[in-house]
Motif scaffolding. Structure first.
Motif, PDB file in Angstrom:
ATOM      1  N   GLY A   5       0.808  -1.212   0.000  1.00  0.00           N
ATOM      2  CA  GLY A   5       0.000   0.000   0.000  1.00  0.00           C
ATOM      3  C   GLY A   5       0.840   1.261   0.000  1.00  0.00           C
ATOM      4  N   GLY A   6       0.138   2.397  -0.032  1.00  0.00           N
ATOM      5  CA  GLY A   6       0.814   3.679  -0.126  1.00  0.00           C
ATOM      6  C   GLY A   6       1.671   4.014   1.077  1.00  0.00           C
ATOM      7  N   ILE A   7       1.275   3.560   2.272  1.00  0.00           N
ATOM      8  CA  ILE A   7       2.059   3.868   3.470  1.00  0.00           C
ATOM      9  C   ILE A   7       3.426   3.201   3.398  1.00  0.00           C
ATOM     10  CG2 ILE A   7       2.170   3.543   5.978  1.00  0.00           C
ATOM     11  CD1 ILE A   7      -0.885   3.823   6.006  1.00  0.00           C
ATOM     12  N   GLU A   8       3.452   1.942   2.970  1.00  0.00           N
ATOM     13  CA  GLU A   8       4.732   1.246   2.850  1.00  0.00           C
ATOM     14  C   GLU A   8       5.596   1.868   1.764  1.00  0.00           C
ATOM     15  OE1 GLU A   8       6.460  -3.336   2.531  1.00  0.00           O
ATOM     16  OE2 GLU A   8       4.311  -2.955   2.362  1.00  0.00           O
ATOM     17  N   VAL A   9       4.985   2.291   0.657  1.00  0.00           N
ATOM     18  CA  VAL A   9       5.738   2.967  -0.402  1.00  0.00           C
ATOM     19  C   VAL A   9       6.324   4.273   0.125  1.00  0.00           C
ATOM     20  CG1 VAL A   9       5.613   4.045  -2.681  1.00  0.00           C
ATOM     21  CG2 VAL A   9       4.369   1.928  -2.242  1.00  0.00           C
ATOM     22  N   ALA A  10       5.529   5.013   0.905  1.00  0.00           N
ATOM     23  CA  ALA A  10       6.009   6.280   1.462  1.00  0.00           C
ATOM     24  C   ALA A  10       7.232   6.065   2.346  1.00  0.00           C
ATOM     25  CB  ALA A  10       4.892   6.962   2.250  1.00  0.00           C
ATOM     26  N   ARG A  11       7.239   4.994   3.129  1.00  0.00           N
ATOM     27  CA  ARG A  11       8.411   4.697   3.965  1.00  0.00           C
ATOM     28  C   ARG A  11       9.647   4.473   3.088  1.00  0.00           C
ATOM     29  NH1 ARG A  11       6.506   3.966   9.132  1.00  0.00           N
ATOM     30  NH2 ARG A  11       4.448   3.010   9.382  1.00  0.00           N
ATOM     31  N   ALA A  12       9.457   3.789   1.964  1.00  0.00           N
ATOM     32  CA  ALA A  12      10.583   3.499   1.072  1.00  0.00           C
ATOM     33  C   ALA A  12      11.095   4.751   0.375  1.00  0.00           C
ATOM     34  CB  ALA A  12      10.174   2.458   0.042  1.00  0.00           C
ATOM     35  N   LEU A  13      10.206   5.734   0.194  1.00  0.00           N
ATOM     36  CA  LEU A  13      10.586   6.948  -0.547  1.00  0.00           C
ATOM     37  C   LEU A  13      10.976   8.106   0.374  1.00  0.00           C
ATOM     38  CD1 LEU A  13       7.941   6.998  -3.428  1.00  0.00           C
ATOM     39  CD2 LEU A  13      10.227   5.996  -3.400  1.00  0.00           C
ATOM     40  N   ALA A  14      11.102   7.855   1.669  1.00  0.00           N
ATOM     41  CA  ALA A  14      11.494   8.913   2.610  1.00  0.00           C
ATOM     42  C   ALA A  14      12.798   9.551   2.170  1.00  0.00           C
ATOM     43  CB  ALA A  14      11.638   8.332   4.010  1.00  0.00           C
ATOM     44  N   ARG A  15      12.798  10.886   2.171  1.00  0.00           N
ATOM     45  CA  ARG A  15      13.955  11.706   1.779  1.00  0.00           C
ATOM     46  C   ARG A  15      14.345  11.535   0.317  1.00  0.00           C
ATOM     47  NH1 ARG A  15      15.537  13.979   6.388  1.00  0.00           N
ATOM     48  NH2 ARG A  15      15.530  12.804   8.346  1.00  0.00           N
ATOM     49  N   ARG A  16      13.432  10.990  -0.501  1.00  0.00           N
ATOM     50  CA  ARG A  16      13.750  10.811  -1.917  1.00  0.00           C
ATOM     51  C   ARG A  16      12.745  11.509  -2.829  1.00  0.00           C
ATOM     52  NH1 ARG A  16      14.697   4.761  -3.380  1.00  0.00           N
ATOM     53  NH2 ARG A  16      15.775   5.763  -5.127  1.00  0.00           N
ATOM     54  N   ALA A  17      11.559  11.871  -2.302  1.00  0.00           N
ATOM     55  CA  ALA A  17      10.542  12.522  -3.134  1.00  0.00           C
ATOM     56  C   ALA A  17       9.574  13.282  -2.244  1.00  0.00           C
ATOM     57  CB  ALA A  17       9.784  11.486  -3.957  1.00  0.00           C
ATOM     58  N   HIS A  18       8.893  14.259  -2.834  1.00  0.00           N
ATOM     59  CA  HIS A  18       7.788  14.942  -2.168  1.00  0.00           C
ATOM     60  C   HIS A  18       6.533  14.103  -2.427  1.00  0.00           C
ATOM     61  CE1 HIS A  18      10.119  18.540  -1.259  1.00  0.00           C
ATOM     62  NE2 HIS A  18      10.647  18.409  -2.458  1.00  0.00           N
ATOM     63  N   PRO A  76      13.565  20.843   1.793  1.00  0.00           N
ATOM     64  CA  PRO A  76      13.958  19.487   2.216  1.00  0.00           C
ATOM     65  C   PRO A  76      12.877  18.465   1.900  1.00  0.00           C
ATOM     66  CG  PRO A  76      13.318  20.818   4.109  1.00  0.00           C
ATOM     67  CD  PRO A  76      13.343  21.744   2.939  1.00  0.00           C
ATOM     68  N   LEU A  77      13.303  17.262   1.625  1.00  0.00           N
ATOM     69  CA  LEU A  77      12.378  16.165   1.368  1.00  0.00           C
ATOM     70  C   LEU A  77      11.873  15.594   2.691  1.00  0.00           C
ATOM     71  CD1 LEU A  77      14.424  14.484  -1.472  1.00  0.00           C
ATOM     72  CD2 LEU A  77      12.192  15.561  -1.749  1.00  0.00           C
ATOM     73  N   PRO A  78      10.612  15.103   2.719  1.00  0.00           N
ATOM     74  CA  PRO A  78      10.077  14.557   3.970  1.00  0.00           C
ATOM     75  C   PRO A  78      10.828  13.304   4.392  1.00  0.00           C
ATOM     76  CG  PRO A  78       8.617  14.063   2.131  1.00  0.00           C
ATOM     77  CD  PRO A  78       9.651  15.027   1.619  1.00  0.00           C
ATOM     78  N   GLY A  79      11.040  13.172   5.698  1.00  0.00           N
ATOM     79  CA  GLY A  79      11.743  11.999   6.221  1.00  0.00           C
ATOM     80  C   GLY A  79      11.982  12.155   7.707  1.00  0.00           C
ATOM     81  N   GLY A  80      12.624  11.165   8.290  1.00  0.00           N
ATOM     82  CA  GLY A  80      12.978  11.235   9.689  1.00  0.00           C
ATOM     83  C   GLY A  80      11.860  10.812  10.618  1.00  0.00           C
ATOM     84  N   ALA A  81      12.038  11.130  11.908  1.00  0.00           N
ATOM     85  CA  ALA A  81      11.111  10.683  12.945  1.00  0.00           C
ATOM     86  C   ALA A  81       9.709  11.250  12.756  1.00  0.00           C
ATOM     87  CB  ALA A  81      11.658  11.078  14.320  1.00  0.00           C
ATOM     88  N   ALA A  82       9.612  12.507  12.294  1.00  0.00           N
ATOM     89  CA  ALA A  82       8.291  13.117  12.121  1.00  0.00           C
ATOM     90  C   ALA A  82       7.478  12.363  11.072  1.00  0.00           C
ATOM     91  CB  ALA A  82       8.436  14.586  11.730  1.00  0.00           C
TER      92      ALA A  82
END
Length: 256
Positions: free
Chosen positions: A64-77, A123-129
């Motif tokens: 799903g999209g949540i797992e994809v978002a984790r993989a794309l952290a700090r790589r895309a908006h 900055p690209l989204p990522g990290g603890a937040a």
């Protein structure tokens, strides 16, 4: 200035078409690459094209999209697309990810486009937040998730007979031209199903994609060896093969 690029990942063809049409009007300089129909395809296309923006449906077959978002952290908006405004939207209030509610409202999309334009140089989204936001969103959506029946058997021709291979015995699957190689505890066989199809049908808690051409059964992984440029290799229990892990799928093994 470099032309911005984006990927749309959604399993609904009509929604992809409408979102493309609205974006052509609201963000004409944006170049939309090929659409993705599921999470695994989204990661594959992202790796190929490296778009700056990804529009992600939260609920897609398989990954799903949540797992994809984790993989794309700090790589895309990122901008999520959801049909669950009433209980999911609170998770976005303080996050770095925008959201759209189905059906797409052009006025709401115009606001999202303006925010994404401003964010392109930031900055690209990522990290603890981001992790906290995704955890909160996953928890909210999990309360409404429908149970799903995952693939239990793989039918394969072995010599002159047809075998029903229990998926728990499968060690890994690997794309081989027009076929997929199934390696299981008792041997190997070729089937006509593609890696994309199998990624949607196998339980993601037990099977993960490690490369655009490989899916592995986590129960058979003996060792993960980190490589260069955010890659890795997998060594399987009782087998001599070494399987690749590309950077798009390395997140599966960060806690191992």
């Amino acid at each position: 200035m470099k032309q911005p690029t984006a990927l749309i990942a959604d399993d609904e063809p009509l929604l992809r078409e409408r979102l493309r049409s609205h974006l052509a009007t609201l963000w004409p300089e944006l170049r939309l690459i090929d659409d993705a129909r599921n999470g695994a395809e989204a990661l594959e296309l992202f790796e190929l094209h490296q778009p700056q923006v990804v529009f992600l449906d939260i609920h897609m077959p398989g990954m799903g999209g949540i797992e994809v978002a984790r993989a794309l952290a700090r790589r895309a908006h990122l901008a999520f697309v959801t049909a669950y405004e009433q209980y999911a939207v609170q998770a976005f209030e303080h996050g770095a990810i925008d959201y759209l509610v189905k059906p797409i409202d052009p006025a709401r999309l115009a606001d999202t486009v303006q925010r994404l334009r401003r964010q392109l140089d930031g900055p690209l989204p990522g990290g603890a937040a981001l992790d906290a936001m995704l955890d909160q969103l996953a928890g909210r959506l999990g309360q409404r998730a429908e149970p799903r029946r995952w693939l239990q058997w793989i039918k394969a021709s072995v010599g002159t007979s047809v075998r029903l291979i229990p998926v728990e015995q499968v060690c890994y699957l690997k794309a081989e031209e027009k076929y997929t190689l199934v390696a299981w505890e008792e041997g190997e066989a070729l089937i006509r199903k593609s890696i994309r199809e199998l990624a949607e049908q196998l339980d993601p808690e037990r099977f993960v994609q490690t490369h655009r051409s490989v899916i592995v059964n986590l129960a058979h992984v003996a060792e993960v060896v980190r490589g260069v440029n955010e890659t890795a290799e997998l060594r399987l229990r009782g087998r001599g093969e070494v399987l690749p892990v590309s950077r798009s799928y390395l997140h599966h093994f960060r806690q191992m």
